[in-house]
Design an enzyme around this catalytic site. Structure first.
Site, mmCIF file in Angstrom:
data_model
loop_
_atom_site.group_PDB
_atom_site.id
_atom_site.type_symbol
_atom_site.label_atom_id
_atom_site.label_comp_id
_atom_site.label_asym_id
_atom_site.label_seq_id
_atom_site.Cartn_x
_atom_site.Cartn_y
_atom_site.Cartn_z
ATOM 1 N N GLY A 123 8.082 45.142 91.281
ATOM 2 C CA GLY A 123 7.419 43.940 91.815
ATOM 3 C C GLY A 123 6.610 43.146 91.024
ATOM 4 C CG LEU B 85 26.429 40.602 98.010
ATOM 5 C CD1 LEU B 85 26.457 39.802 96.758
ATOM 6 C CD2 LEU B 85 27.893 41.123 98.637
ATOM 7 C CG HIS C 117 21.537 38.772 85.660
ATOM 8 N ND1 HIS C 117 21.841 39.743 86.524
ATOM 9 C CD2 HIS C 117 21.813 38.664 84.722
ATOM 10 C CE1 HIS C 117 22.616 40.286 85.736
ATOM 11 N NE2 HIS C 117 22.832 39.827 84.723
#
Length: 293
Positions: free
Chosen positions: A88, A168, A185
């Site tokens: 996190g 996903l 990403h």
């Protein structure tokens, strides 16, 4: 807050209260505001689709609020939903940016596919943000994608931020929030992206390839892994002596910076679209003009 008439003129406005309706003459707004079309923010009385006063322009959801004297007020804060799967750190960085004013928004919902992960525990111990487990483990009961969409909409979510979320995202969420679900990403897409490229898998592949540059990418998501339109990137060097852990630390530092910068601009509606659908995020305006992320 008072309601302004649909067509702004320099003569008068109508102001309504919950108890009565009265007409008052008010100081006209500036010419910049007077040229804009607005609607009344009182949902119950007029059925307006969102808070504040929506202006017409290049931005997707430019919002401004006028008080009873026709004075421009600060835009309402945007509501963010953050999806996490791990420690996190990006969730914490986004939340910190909302707290110190860099992001004009609020983390309104947290969703995790791993209840008990670091991000989940941080929310439980230090914050009162509503937290939901999704998706459920195979064969176990839990919230469906449509129920998560209902939760997000009930929280009046403006943007969904995937901060290390490894699942996903179901098409129901993507379709409910077009151009409003963003992922971070840990590589410069389209390189080192796609199914299986996450976490240390990415950094191992970067070092093994001999690449001399890496860095985080913020992108909109679609219904495939790492295929959505790129919003922003931040390159970092990769040295011949680097280990994957070295690269991971360097990239993560920039993840915390660039994700907050992107969400800051989106929450200020400080962006525009190219004709081909590519978004241009304005990071700063200086003497030399706009600088883009």
């Amino acid at each position: 807050m008072a309601c302004v008439a649909r067509s702004i003129t320099p003569v008068a406005f109508e102001r309504f209260s919950s108890r009565s309706c009265k007409h008052v003459t008010l100081k006209p707004p500036s010419s910049r505001l007077a040229a804009r079309s607005v609607f009344c923010p009182h949902r119950a009385r007029f059925g307006a689709p969102s808070r504040g006063v929506r202006t017409m322009g290049a931005h997707r959801s430019r919002i401004e609020v006028l008080d009873g004297l026709g004075v421009q007020q600060e835009n309402p804060k945007k509501n963010l939903a953050v999806f996490v799967s791990g420690g996190g750190s990006n969730l914490k960085a986004l939340h910190a940016a909302t707290q110190d004013g860099r992001i004009h928004g609020t983390v309104a919902v947290v969703v995790s596919d791993k209840p008990g992960c670091g991000g989940w525990e941080w929310v439980a111990k230090e914050n009162s943000i509503p937290t939901y487990a999704f998706p459920p483990k195979k064969g176990e009961p839990g919230l469906s994608a449509s129920e998560i969409v209902d939760i997000l909409q009930s929280a009046r979510t403006d943007y969904v931020c995937l901060a290390g979320f490894l699942k996903l995202v179901p098409p129901e969420i993507v379709r409910a929030y077009p151009k409003a679900v963003l992922n971070i990403h840990p590589a410069l897409l389209p390189a080192f992206g796609g199914k299986g490229y996450y976490g240390m898998n990415v950094h191992n592949a970067v070092v093994a390839s001999g690449a001399r540059v890496s860095g985080p990418t913020v992108h909109f998501i679609d219904e495939e892994y790492d295929k959505g339109t790129i919003v922003a990137q931040r390159p970092v060097p990769v040295y011949p002596t680097d280990t994957p852990q070295d690269v991971a630390r360097r990239v993560l530092e920039q993840e915390h910076v660039i994700f907050a910068e992107v969400m800051s601009a989106l929450c200020r509606d400080d962006f525009s679209w190219r004709e081909d659908g590519v978004i241009m995020i304005k990071a700063d305006t200086g003497k030399d003009g706009c600088k883009f992320v």
